[in-house]
Design an enzyme around this catalytic site. Structure first.
Site, PDB file in Angstrom:
ATOM      1  N   LYS A  24      37.709  55.370 -37.250  1.00 44.13           N
ATOM      2  CA  LYS A  24      36.609  54.443 -37.491  1.00 44.13           C
ATOM      3  C   LYS A  24      35.440  55.049 -38.100  1.00 44.13           C
ATOM      4  O   LYS A  24      34.697  54.693 -39.120  1.00 44.13           O
ATOM      5  CB  LYS A  24      36.356  53.800 -36.049  1.00 44.13           C
ATOM      6  CG  LYS A  24      37.060  52.607 -35.799  1.00 44.13           C
ATOM      7  CD  LYS A  24      36.314  51.998 -34.617  1.00 44.13           C
ATOM      8  CE  LYS A  24      37.287  50.913 -34.035  1.00 44.13           C
ATOM      9  NZ  LYS A  24      36.534  50.252 -32.816  1.00 44.13           N
TER      10      LYS A  24
ATOM     11  N   ASP B 292      34.130  46.547 -31.875  1.00 46.29           N
ATOM     12  CA  ASP B 292      35.397  46.209 -31.168  1.00 46.29           C
ATOM     13  C   ASP B 292      36.282  45.079 -32.075  1.00 46.29           C
ATOM     14  O   ASP B 292      35.866  44.371 -32.992  1.00 46.29           O
ATOM     15  CB  ASP B 292      35.093  45.596 -30.110  1.00 46.29           C
ATOM     16  CG  ASP B 292      36.339  45.405 -29.208  1.00 46.29           C
ATOM     17  OD1 ASP B 292      36.925  46.636 -28.946  1.00 46.29           O
ATOM     18  OD2 ASP B 292      36.916  44.275 -28.516  1.00 46.29           O
ATOM     19  N   SER B 293      37.622  45.579 -32.355  1.00 47.15           N
ATOM     20  CA  SER B 293      38.410  45.134 -33.253  1.00 47.15           C
ATOM     21  C   SER B 293      39.831  44.675 -32.784  1.00 47.15           C
ATOM     22  O   SER B 293      40.094  45.016 -31.814  1.00 47.15           O
ATOM     23  CB  SER B 293      38.922  45.934 -34.400  1.00 47.15           C
ATOM     24  OG  SER B 293      37.565  46.387 -35.166  1.00 47.15           O
TER      25      SER B 293
ATOM     26  N   HIS C 287      38.766  43.931 -42.549  1.00 47.40           N
ATOM     27  CA  HIS C 287      37.706  43.346 -41.639  1.00 47.40           C
ATOM     28  C   HIS C 287      36.597  44.173 -41.384  1.00 47.40           C
ATOM     29  O   HIS C 287      35.515  43.773 -41.453  1.00 47.40           O
ATOM     30  CB  HIS C 287      38.599  43.195 -40.314  1.00 47.40           C
ATOM     31  CG  HIS C 287      39.318  44.189 -39.660  1.00 47.40           C
ATOM     32  ND1 HIS C 287      40.301  45.121 -40.475  1.00 47.40           N
ATOM     33  CD2 HIS C 287      39.416  45.190 -38.646  1.00 47.40           C
ATOM     34  CE1 HIS C 287      40.827  46.050 -39.980  1.00 47.40           C
ATOM     35  NE2 HIS C 287      40.393  46.396 -38.790  1.00 47.40           N
ATOM     36  N   ARG C 288      36.850  45.392 -41.218  1.00 45.99           N
ATOM     37  CA  ARG C 288      35.650  46.355 -41.106  1.00 45.99           C
ATOM     38  C   ARG C 288      34.865  46.457 -42.124  1.00 45.99           C
ATOM     39  O   ARG C 288      33.474  46.615 -42.327  1.00 45.99           O
ATOM     40  CB  ARG C 288      36.219  47.907 -40.564  1.00 45.99           C
ATOM     41  CG  ARG C 288      35.082  48.996 -40.046  1.00 45.99           C
ATOM     42  CD  ARG C 288      35.515  49.814 -39.415  1.00 45.99           C
ATOM     43  NE  ARG C 288      36.068  49.603 -38.120  1.00 45.99           N
ATOM     44  CZ  ARG C 288      37.654  49.345 -37.888  1.00 45.99           C
ATOM     45  NH1 ARG C 288      38.453  49.889 -38.840  1.00 45.99           N
ATOM     46  NH2 ARG C 288      38.085  48.953 -36.764  1.00 45.99           N
TER      47      ARG C 288
ATOM     48  N   ASN D 285      37.231  56.944 -31.632  1.00 46.99           N
ATOM     49  CA  ASN D 285      38.329  56.855 -32.833  1.00 46.99           C
ATOM     50  C   ASN D 285      37.481  57.447 -34.110  1.00 46.99           C
ATOM     51  O   ASN D 285      36.906  57.049 -34.949  1.00 46.99           O
ATOM     52  CB  ASN D 285      38.544  55.491 -32.822  1.00 46.99           C
ATOM     53  CG  ASN D 285      39.587  55.352 -34.135  1.00 46.99           C
ATOM     54  OD1 ASN D 285      39.653  56.077 -34.854  1.00 46.99           O
ATOM     55  ND2 ASN D 285      40.402  54.234 -34.020  1.00 46.99           N
TER      56      ASN D 285
ATOM     57  N   ASP E 290      47.828  49.726 -38.763  1.00 44.69           N
ATOM     58  CA  ASP E 290      47.678  49.854 -40.495  1.00 44.69           C
ATOM     59  C   ASP E 290      49.096  49.553 -41.097  1.00 44.69           C
ATOM     60  O   ASP E 290      49.295  49.136 -42.028  1.00 44.69           O
ATOM     61  CB  ASP E 290      46.958  51.130 -40.892  1.00 44.69           C
ATOM     62  CG  ASP E 290      45.312  50.764 -40.721  1.00 44.69           C
ATOM     63  OD1 ASP E 290      44.889  49.725 -40.572  1.00 44.69           O
ATOM     64  OD2 ASP E 290      44.667  51.933 -40.759  1.00 44.69           O
TER      65      ASP E 290
HETATM   66  P1  ITT Z   1      36.561  52.745 -30.065  1.00 39.69           P
HETATM   67  O1  ITT Z   1      36.593  53.997 -29.282  1.00 39.69           O
HETATM   68  O2  ITT Z   1      35.747  52.466 -30.979  1.00 39.69           O
HETATM   69  O3  ITT Z   1      36.838  51.402 -29.021  1.00 39.69           O
HETATM   70  P2  ITT Z   1      39.480  52.044 -30.569  1.00 39.69           P
HETATM   71  O4  ITT Z   1      40.747  52.656 -31.284  1.00 39.69           O
HETATM   72  O5  ITT Z   1      39.896  51.905 -29.079  1.00 39.69           O
HETATM   73  O6  ITT Z   1      38.109  52.751 -30.706  1.00 39.69           O
HETATM   74  P3  ITT Z   1      39.100  48.982 -30.873  1.00 39.69           P
HETATM   75  O7  ITT Z   1      39.070  48.856 -29.351  1.00 39.69           O
HETATM   76  O8  ITT Z   1      38.168  48.416 -31.735  1.00 39.69           O
HETATM   77  O9  ITT Z   1      39.348  50.562 -31.139  1.00 39.69           O
HETATM   78  O10 ITT Z   1      40.564  48.596 -31.513  1.00 39.69           O
HETATM   79  C1  ITT Z   1      41.692  47.900 -30.628  1.00 39.69           C
HETATM   80  C2  ITT Z   1      42.994  48.370 -31.096  1.00 39.69           C
HETATM   81  O11 ITT Z   1      43.327  47.548 -32.467  1.00 39.69           O
HETATM   82  C3  ITT Z   1      43.301  49.754 -31.243  1.00 39.69           C
HETATM   83  O12 ITT Z   1      44.446  50.141 -30.763  1.00 39.69           O
HETATM   84  C4  ITT Z   1      43.304  50.039 -32.772  1.00 39.69           C
HETATM   85  O13 ITT Z   1      44.259  50.786 -32.847  1.00 39.69           O
HETATM   86  C5  ITT Z   1      43.554  48.661 -33.277  1.00 39.69           C
HETATM   87  N1  ITT Z   1      42.712  48.702 -34.802  1.00 39.69           N
HETATM   88  C6  ITT Z   1      41.345  48.394 -34.754  1.00 39.69           C
HETATM   89  N2  ITT Z   1      40.966  48.498 -35.964  1.00 39.69           N
HETATM   90  C7  ITT Z   1      42.022  48.685 -36.670  1.00 39.69           C
HETATM   91  C8  ITT Z   1      42.168  48.911 -37.802  1.00 39.69           C
HETATM   92  O14 ITT Z   1      41.307  49.040 -38.917  1.00 39.69           O
HETATM   93  N3  ITT Z   1      43.422  49.080 -38.255  1.00 39.69           N
HETATM   94  C9  ITT Z   1      44.376  49.295 -37.511  1.00 39.69           C
HETATM   95  N4  ITT Z   1      44.374  48.936 -36.374  1.00 39.69           N
HETATM   96  C10 ITT Z   1      43.196  48.690 -35.701  1.00 39.69           C
END
Ligand code: ITT
Length: 190
Positions: free
Chosen positions: A13, A66-67, A169-170, A10, A144
């Site tokens: 990120k 991981d979020s 959060h990040r 991503n 977002d």
């Molecule tokens: P990775 O390759 O780093 O795993 P990802 O986009 O899959 O990237 P996550 O698994 O951490 O990231 O996120 C899970 C979901 O939560 C993903 O669909 C994101 O769109 C959403 N998400 C995570 N962080 C966010 C943020 O800061 N703002 C909005 N949505 C977020």
């Protein structure tokens, strides 16, 4: 230590880490490595498993996160399923699920894991707020446009990197991470 490599698919990120950790004196570049995200009950379990997998591939000195979004009226859904839920029902689906609900409170969590000189650092950051009545803004990614943090009048998607980092959060997790790094490695040796 002034450079860390971030494992993510991503690019938003990556930008957030480059901005946030850059302000704290750490350069962040991209590390292309694969992690099969296990189905787990907590973000931390996913992070621990990814740290293992990527270290087993021979990589060192990397960071990942991981979020997830936890909507209180939905008992914390989508939580650890945030990625799948975003790619299936998206923001419109979350808004529909909350139709008629008085409680629109929610929070984001971000669990950062780092593998550094054979040691691990794992920290979690949090941002509390509410799900808006409709999407607003076009910056950022994921949920977002529908999340407005407490104390702000804008959604994350209406904020630039700087402002999102102050509320998010990040951003919170990055500040915990750097504090932990300083504690372990000494401010001058980081
Ligand atoms: P990775 O390759 O780093 O795993 P990802 O986009 O899959 O990237 P996550 O698994 O951490 O990231 O996120 C899970 C979901 O939560 C993903 O669909 C994101 O769109 C959403 N998400 C995570 N962080 C966010 C943020 O800061 N703002 C909005 N949505 C977020």
């Amino acid at each position: 230590m002034r450079e860390l490599r971030l494992v993510t698919g991503n690019m938003h990120k990556l930008q957030e880490f480059q901005h946030g950790l850059g302000q704290l004196g750490i350069t962040v570049s991209l590390l292309k490595a694969d992690c099969d995200e296990v189905q787990a009950d907590t973000l931390e379990e996913v992070v621990r498993s990814c740290l293992d997998q990527i270290a087993d591939q021979g990589h060192e000195d990397f960071i990942l996160d991981d979020s997830g979004l936890f909507v209180h009226a939905l008992n914390g859904f989508p939580g650890v399923y945030s990625s799948y839920v975003f790619s299936t029902i998206g923001n419109d689906g979350i808004l529909k699920l909350l139709n008629g609900s008085e409680d629109r409170t929610a929070h984001f969590e971000c669990c950062i894991g780092c593998h550094l000189c054979g040691e691990r650092i794992i920290v979690t950051g949090r941002s509390s707020g509410e799900i808006t009545m409709g999407p607003r803004g076009s910056d950022g990614f994921g949920y977002d446009p529908v999340f407005q943090p407490d104390g702000a009048q804008r959604t994350f998607a209406e904020m630039g990197l700087e402002e999102k980092g102050r509320y998010s959060h990040r951003g919170d997790a990055m500040r915990h991470f750097v504090a932990e790094l300083d504690k372990r490695m000494g401010r001058n040796n980081r």
